[in-house]
Design a protein around this motif. Structure first.
Motif, PDB file in Angstrom:
ATOM      1  N   ALA A 112     -10.391   5.093   1.362  1.00 31.90           N
ATOM      2  CA  ALA A 112     -10.025   3.901   2.139  1.00 31.90           C
ATOM      3  C   ALA A 112     -10.092   4.189   3.629  1.00 31.90           C
TER       4      ALA A 112
ATOM      5  N   SER B  22       0.817  -1.209   0.000  1.00 32.48           N
ATOM      6  CA  SER B  22       0.000   0.000   0.000  1.00 32.48           C
ATOM      7  C   SER B  22       0.853   1.262   0.000  1.00 32.48           C
TER       8      SER B  22
ATOM      9  N   TRP C 165     -13.600   3.965   4.531  1.00 28.17           N
ATOM     10  CA  TRP C 165     -14.060   2.572   4.596  1.00 28.17           C
ATOM     11  C   TRP C 165     -13.731   1.942   5.945  1.00 28.17           C
TER      12      TRP C 165
ATOM     13  N   PRO D  74      -9.707  -3.099   4.084  1.00 29.87           N
ATOM     14  CA  PRO D  74      -9.231  -1.774   3.665  1.00 29.87           C
ATOM     15  C   PRO D  74      -8.143  -1.186   4.563  1.00 29.87           C
TER      16      PRO D  74
ATOM     17  N   PHE E  47      -4.678  -0.431   2.989  1.00 30.23           N
ATOM     18  CA  PHE E  47      -4.864   0.664   2.033  1.00 30.23           C
ATOM     19  C   PHE E  47      -4.946   1.996   2.770  1.00 30.23           C
ATOM     20  N   ALA E  48      -5.678   2.001   3.901  1.00 30.08           N
ATOM     21  CA  ALA E  48      -5.814   3.236   4.675  1.00 30.08           C
ATOM     22  C   ALA E  48      -4.474   3.673   5.261  1.00 30.08           C
TER      23      ALA E  48
END
Length: 613
Positions: free
Chosen positions: A298, A27, A301, A140, A143-144
């Motif tokens: 993200a 990521s 999310w 997620p 990704f965050a």
């Protein structure tokens, strides 16, 4: 909510640190490549496209270099995406599988009293949807985290380009976080209620399906459908409430980055006119805001899933933190020592007052008796006398409040779990048959139980005849709960299952109530003696039929949880009026076809523990 949610995520990271590191690395690589792409695009436009438009010619070398840079960044972004998604997916599914195993294992460790207080549908929800909900933010999460790194890189890059454009970023990014936090706080109670309603719907569905016989015979189909529809409607409304809130916040979360891009263009045009920045820098910043819109989602999310995650984790933790399990010792009994001896010494028992519909009143009081090696002892008494409770104590499904239950002179609480299971076996009145083959139901995949041992157990349980007549013999699928078999066949199959393990103590809780009396007599006669002529096992049997009671070496007569009399069947008939009246009543019920038919139909629907209660 944010603090509790981050605590759950922290637990996940601690349990899967390596996989999380791989996912976050992918990521972060993706995020840095996004920032780099913005400045490469800006450079290509400012240094290649604009001069080409002004001069009317394109430098092939510069164009090739720009194409190579963009292609290289795209490849690196793809590598980052693959690493992130594989790592996040692997981490999420590993956690869900691990916690399903932990929850199920905990179910098996907790005593029956805990299960009495929790509906089966709720337990199914704990092991399924609650576990899934607890670890949903894992998908997620990398990704965050990568997006946070990307945002830091973006802010640093903005300050490197121009302080005025950086201020736009410092306005938009905190606004996104604030909006996500507000969204999370409003979503939390909605997600918690939806998760609770999921469990309720699951519980009602399980009850309706499991009690299909009662529902249909009592003509309650419409009422059960209405009951289910009512709770399903509540779940629908709760989920609509969740969706409505998302419908309000999602457009706002999408709009903010677009407004940021617009603000950058306005401020950037002014700064460009002042000569503070160049065209390539303005294009880079505008492009950066454009491509940041999706990654920043993200974070939303993760925050959106946190309320449901916390609700699911609270329900899972309630199971994992439940107390009351029965610890085992490490003493082992000789598995080849012949029939075992069972002893009850001043045993008292009362159900936990916390259990539904129970008052905590004493069920057993100062019960003392023994089952000698190779002997058959019958428990006889009216409903509620404590017979089934004694049966469950004998195999340690529950522990006494006072006194001692012993096997071969050893307190059952000191025995190792496998040694206890290999020594004593319980066959309940209500037989449970798995939706599997006859072979699998008898052997349960236990080591050393081959087809020869299965057939031997079936013969001893007088079940070999009907099994041989089945379409596929041992390979016949018997259906869920053995629906393709009669009540008597199910009872003989579960008896064979217990016998296949060669227990040294066999506890029969009215386990042959649906079997023809002649077949029952043949079964008990076979259990009394092994192939060599000696006793196969000691037997404690909860008995109702006179023929069964007469086969016992000793009869224990119970009333109100206490031993009132003991002796042979003939002696008790002659000296104990209560015993005589009870046995006579049972005998009359067997003679009366109508009463017998009612008994056979109703008894299998009642739990043995409920009978004693």
């Amino acid at each position: 909510m944010l603090s509790r949610g981050l605590s759950v995520l922290g637990r996940a990271i601690r349990e899967q640190p390596r996989i999380f590191a791989v996912a976050v690395s992918g990521s972060v690589l993706f995020g840095l490549m996004v920032v780099a792409s913005a400045f490469v695009v800006g450079g290509v436009v400012g240094d290649v496209v604009v001069p080409a438009v002004e001069t009317g010619s394109v430098g092939l070398g510069a164009l090739a270099l720009a194409a190579a840079l963009l292609l290289g960044l795209s490849v690196m972004r793809v590598v980052g995406i693959v690493g992130r998604r594989l790592g996040a997916g692997y981490m999420q599914y590993r956690l869900q599988a691990a916690y399903r195993r932990r929850v199920t294992r905990r179910y098996l460790e907790l005593p029956l009293s805990w299960h009495h207080r929790n509906a089966t549908g709720t337990l199914l929800s704990n092991a399924n949807s609650d576990v899934e909900a607890a670890w949903n933010p894992i998908a997620p999460l990398p990704f965050a985290v990568g997006t946070l790194v990307m945002l830091v890189g973006a802010v640093v890059s903005l300050f490197a380009v121009d302080w005025a454009l950086a201020l736009v970023g410092l306005t938009v990014f905190p606004a996104l976080f604030a909006l996500n936090v507000a969204y999370s706080r409003r979503m939390a109670p909605r997600q918690a209620r939806a998760q609770r309603l999921r469990a309720e719907v699951s519980g009602i569905a399980h009850e309706s399906f499991d009690g299909a016989l009662v529902v249909k015979t009592m003509g309650r189909e419409a009422q059960e459908t209405a009951r289910f529809a009512s709770h399903a409607g509540q779940l629908r409304d709760a989920l609509i409430s969740v969706g409505r809130l998302r419908g309000i916040f999602d457009p706002m979360l999408e709009t903010l980055p677009s407004l940021g891009t617009l603000a950058v263009l306005v401020v950037g045009a002014y700064r460009l006119r002042q000569g503070a920045i160049e065209v390539s820098e303005l294009i880079s910043v505008a492009f950066l805001f454009t491509v940041l819109a999706f990654p920043v989602r993200a974070i939303g999310w993760v925050l959106a899933e946190l309320p449901r995650s916390v609700a699911g984790w609270d329900r899972v933790r309630r199971v994992l933190d439940a107390t009351g399990e029965m610890p085992y010792g490490d003493t082992r009994l000789d598995s080849a020592g012949g029939p075992a001896t069972l002893s009850f010494t001043d045993v008292g028992f009362a159900y936990d007052p916390a259990e539904a519909h129970l008052s905590g009143a004493e069920v057993l009081g100062e019960v003392t008796f023994s089952v000698g090696a190779g002997r058959i002892v019958a428990l006889v008494g009216p409903t509620g006398a404590g017979k089934s409770t004694i049966a469950t104590l004998a195999v340690r499904l529950v522990d006494p409040r006072s006194g001692t239950v012993g096997l071969d002179g050893v307190d059952v609480r000191e025995l190792a779990a496998d040694s206890l299971a290999g020594t004593a076996a319980l066959v309940a009145q209500v037989p449970f048959v798995f939706d599997d083959t006859v072979r699998a139901n008898v052997s349960l995949d236990r080591p050393g139980i081959d087809d020869e041992a299965v057939w031997a157990a079936l013969r001893l349980a007088e079940a070999d005849g009907f099994v041989a007549a089945l379409p596929a013999g041992l390979d016949t699928m018997v259906g869920e709960r053995g629906t393709s078999l009669s009540g008597g066949q199910r009872q003989r199959l579960t008896l064979a299952r217990a016998l296949a393990g060669r227990p040294r103590l066999l506890v029969l809780d009215d386990a042959t109530s649906a079997v023809d009396p002649r077949v029952e007599a043949a079964i008990l006669a076979g259990l009394r003696s092994s192939a060599t002529g000696g006793p196969a096992a000691s037997i404690l049997v909860v008995a109702y039929r006179r023929a069964t009671i007469a086969l016992a070496d000793e009869v224990i007569y119970l009333e109100h949880g206490r031993v009132v009399a003991r002796g042979t069947h003939a002696a008790l008939l002659a000296t104990v009026p209560g015993y005589t009246n009870l046995v006579t009543a049972y005998e009359q019920a067997e003679v009366d076809p109508e009463r017998q038919r009612t008994y056979d139909e109703v008894t299998p629907l009642i739990s043995p523990l409920e009978v004693d209660r």
